[in-house]
Structures are given as structure tokens and as C-alpha cells.
Enzyme design. Structure first.
Site, PDB file in Angstrom:
ATOM      1  CE  LYS A   1       2.935   3.513   3.372  1.00 48.87           C
ATOM      2  NZ  LYS A   1       3.045   3.214   4.781  1.00 48.87           N
TER       3      LYS A   1
ATOM      4  CE1 TYR B   1       0.848  -0.249   4.494  1.00 48.71           C
ATOM      5  CE2 TYR B   1      -0.045   1.776   4.559  1.00 48.71           C
ATOM      6  CZ  TYR B   1       0.726   0.844   4.987  1.00 48.71           C
ATOM      7  OH  TYR B   1       1.163   1.056   6.267  1.00 48.71           O
TER       8      TYR B   1
ATOM      9  CD  GLU C   1       9.649   1.934  10.642  1.00 50.76           C
ATOM     10  OE1 GLU C   1       9.805   2.817  10.063  1.00 50.76           O
ATOM     11  OE2 GLU C   1       9.687   0.576  10.446  1.00 50.76           O
TER      12      GLU C   1
ATOM     13  CG  LEU D   1       7.785   2.731   5.020  1.00 49.34           C
ATOM     14  CD1 LEU D   1       7.684   1.509   4.097  1.00 49.34           C
ATOM     15  CD2 LEU D   1       6.783   3.581   5.167  1.00 49.34           C
TER      16      LEU D   1
HETATM   17  N1  PDD Z   1       2.552   4.976   7.703  1.00 47.34           N
HETATM   18  N2  PDD Z   1       7.393   3.790   9.202  1.00 47.34           N
HETATM   19  C1  PDD Z   1       6.381   3.130   9.246  1.00 47.34           C
HETATM   20  C2  PDD Z   1       6.290   1.733   9.809  1.00 47.34           C
HETATM   21  C3  PDD Z   1       5.183   3.803   8.536  1.00 47.34           C
HETATM   22  O1  PDD Z   1       3.859   2.995   8.733  1.00 47.34           O
HETATM   23  C4  PDD Z   1       5.040   5.088   8.066  1.00 47.34           C
HETATM   24  C5  PDD Z   1       3.881   5.726   7.644  1.00 47.34           C
HETATM   25  C6  PDD Z   1       6.442   5.572   8.140  1.00 47.34           C
HETATM   26  C7  PDD Z   1       6.362   6.917   7.545  1.00 47.34           C
HETATM   27  O2  PDD Z   1       6.377   7.190   6.491  1.00 47.34           O
HETATM   28  P1  PDD Z   1       5.783   8.442   5.475  1.00 47.34           P
HETATM   29  O3  PDD Z   1       6.541   9.719   6.012  1.00 47.34           O
HETATM   30  O4  PDD Z   1       6.186   8.056   4.113  1.00 47.34           O
HETATM   31  O5  PDD Z   1       4.340   8.504   5.572  1.00 47.34           O
HETATM   32  C8  PDD Z   1       7.276   5.042   8.722  1.00 47.34           C
HETATM   33  C9  PDD Z   1       1.414   5.331   7.088  1.00 47.34           C
HETATM   34  C10 PDD Z   1       1.108   6.825   7.138  1.00 47.34           C
HETATM   35  C11 PDD Z   1       0.456   4.369   7.485  1.00 47.34           C
HETATM   36  O6  PDD Z   1       0.568   3.375   7.482  1.00 47.34           O
HETATM   37  O7  PDD Z   1      -0.892   4.981   7.601  1.00 47.34           O
END
Ligand code: PDD
Length: 280
Positions: free
Chosen positions: A145, A34, A177, A201
Site C-alpha cells: 500500500k 499508508y 481490482e 492490494l
Molecule cells: N484504498 N485496492 C486498492 C488499489 C485500494 O486502494 C484499496 C483501498 C482497496 C481496498 O482495500 P480495503 O478494503 O482494505 O480498503 C483495494 C483506500 C481506501 C484508499 O486508498 O483510500
């Protein structure tokens, strides 16, 4: 149920009418990936970086990208509202096989689902939030992701159970993270974030923060953060597309520095908000 229009396999239809087979591999196996892409007043934020990460996630699970970048953009366009701040949620699964079998099915189309929701400003943005630390129990491909998010969900729920907004995950002695965010810490005056690897991620917000730090002469470094160093940090933040940059003011029930959002966060948040505006 909110009955907005969503996209499913080539059609735009009301959410309540969007149906996927119970044999979909996303449902049976969590076999899919996703993306979450913010859109500020109809402008998709760092779209190319999100689509590149989608390509990497799909390659990571050996699934062909069903659409070109231009096609993805065309799919998103009708879902966006130029008056709102929103985020695109898109999901691609390995499709609907004729029977449940772990091995990849042959010659079936991927399932593609896209919806768009309003970004509700995160309540903890200005005052900061609490976090707990936890041993990272997830798998070895956190750079993908994947929709298979049980590990992340259990970490986030443990944080909520402790009255906290996020769980900071520790792997081999280093903080990597958050359950759904990347992490930054100010240690000895330097803004630090763990380097990219399959333990995290590669967050788009993380990349933007690093670029903005460099262009604004904020000392920064991509380096492992031992958990012991995190505990002495003068600031800790988490960041994501939907929550933006959130200061952590309490970790494991102890205040971070004076328990208030710190000066580096104040600067970066202002720089980040101004940068967002500059793209409109
Ligand atoms: N999640 N690390 C993880 C495990 C995440 O699920 C996310 C974001 C991030 C930050 O990535 P970004 O800056 O590209 O949003 C880091 C999204 C928002 C979610 O699962 O809804």
C-alpha cells in the site's frame, strides 16, 4: 482548511500547523506506505488486519515499523470520536534526508503522519455506479500500500472523465481490482474475486466479504476472472474501507445484467451492515 487535530512525529497539532520538510522522501520520491482504517463509533474495524498489512507494506519497501501495534493504537485513540463514523489515514515515509538521493539514507527517523476524517456515506451505495475497464498500467508491487499512487490516480481520473465512479483494471486478460477498490463478480451463481497476489492490494473489506460469504452459505471462489467472463457477470461489485460494497450497474456503457444492483449484493450488503453493527 478544516482545522482538526492531527498527529505528526509524536505531536498532536492543528492540521494547518502540521508541516513536513520539502526534503521528506515522501514528498520527493513518494517513498512511503499508508493505511486507511475505518472506525465505527470509535471502534476500529479489523484493526489487527490493517496493522498486519501495514507491517507487510513496510517490509515490502524495506522500512522498519516505527511503532508496535500497541503504540499505533495509542496514537489513534485521541483522534477518534465515539459519536462518528470515521477513518484513520496513516502514512509512514522514509523520513527527511540531508540531500535528494535515490539510495536509502542512513539513520534517519521515519516521518509518521496520522489524521482522522469522517466517513461520508458513498452516494452510489444503493443505486449502483458506472465503471470503465482499462489496461492496468501500474507497477508490480500492488500488494504494497504505497503512497506512490500516480498509476491509481490516473486510472481513477480516467473513470471520472467518463462519468464513472471506478476503473476496473485488466492485467494479462484478467480483471484484477479497481483503481482504489477490490472487485467481486457473480458468475454462474458463484461470487468470485481474484486471488491474492502482487497484482492486487489484499483488501480488508475483501477478506471480510469472503468470510461473511462462507459463514452465510453464499457460494464463493477466489479465482482469476477473465475479462470476457466479467462481461457476462450477473453482478459486479467493488469494495473498500471508505466506500464499503458498491454495485457496478454499468460497465463500459453497457448495463450489467438488468442494470440494477443484484440479489447477491442486496444480501451481502445487509449481512455486512449487520456485521458492522455487531462489532459495536
Ligand atoms: N484504498 N485496492 C486498492 C488499489 C485500494 O486502494 C484499496 C483501498 C482497496 C481496498 O482495500 P480495503 O478494503 O482494505 O480498503 C483495494 C483506500 C481506501 C484508499 O486508498 O483510500
Amino acid at each position: 482548511m478544516e482545522n482538526k487535530i492531527v498527529y505528526l512525529n509524536g505531536d498532536y497539532l492543528p492540521l494547518a500547523e502540521a508541516k513536513v520538510s520539502v526534503l521528506d522522501r515522501g514528498f520527493l520520491f513518494g517513498d512511503g506506505v499508508y493505511e486507511v482504517i475505518p472506525s465505527y463509533h470509535g471502534h476500529l474495524f479489523h484493526l489487527q488486519a490493517h496493522l498486519e498489512r501495514l507491517e507487510n507494506s513496510l517490509a515490502g519497501i524495506r522500512l522498519a515499523n516505527p511503532h508496535s501495534r500497541e503504540q499505533w493504537e495509542a496514537i489513534f485513540a485521541p483522534l477518534l470520536d465515539s459519536k462518528l463514523n470515521q477513518y484513520i489515514y496513516l502514512q509512514v515515509t522514509r523520513g527527511v534526508a540531508s540531500k535528494r538521493d535515490h539510495g536509502f539514507p542512513e539513520n534517519i527517523p521515519a516521518t509518521v503522519f496520522v489524521m482522522c476524517s469522517e466517513i461520508v456515506p458513498f452516494a452510489g451505495l444503493n443505486d449502483g455506479v458506472k465503471a470503465i475497464s482499462m489496461d492496468d498500467t501500474r507497477w508490480q508491487f500492488c500488494n504494497v500500500k504505497a503512497i506512490t499512487l500516480l498509476g491509481n490516480i490516473l486510472h481513477r481520473q480516467a473513470a471520472i472523465d467518463h462519468g464513472c465512479a471506478e476503473a476496473l483494471l485488466v492485467k494479462d486478460g484478467n480483471v484484477v481490482e479497481g483503481a482504489a477498490s477490490n472487485v467481486f463478480a457473480v458468475i454462474d451463481g458463484v461470487l468470485c474475486t481474484p486471488p491474492k497476489s502482487n497484482a492486487i492490494l489484499p483488501g480488508i473489506t475483501r477478506d471480510v466479504i469472503l468470510e461473511l460469504a462462507i459463514s452465510n452459505n453464499i457460494a464463493c471462489s477466489e479465482a482469476d476472472i477473465p475479462f470476457a467472463a466479467l462481461q457476462t457477470a450477473s453482478e459486479i461489485w467493488v469494495c473498500s474501507s471508505t466506500r464499503e460494497i458498491i454495485p457496478i450497474v454499468e460497465l463500459d456503457a453497457k448495463p450489467v445484467a438488468n442494470g440494477k444492483p443484484g440479489p447477491v449484493w442486496h444480501s451481502m450488503n445487509q449481512i455486512f451492515q449487520a456485521y458492522k453493527q455487531s462489532l459495536l
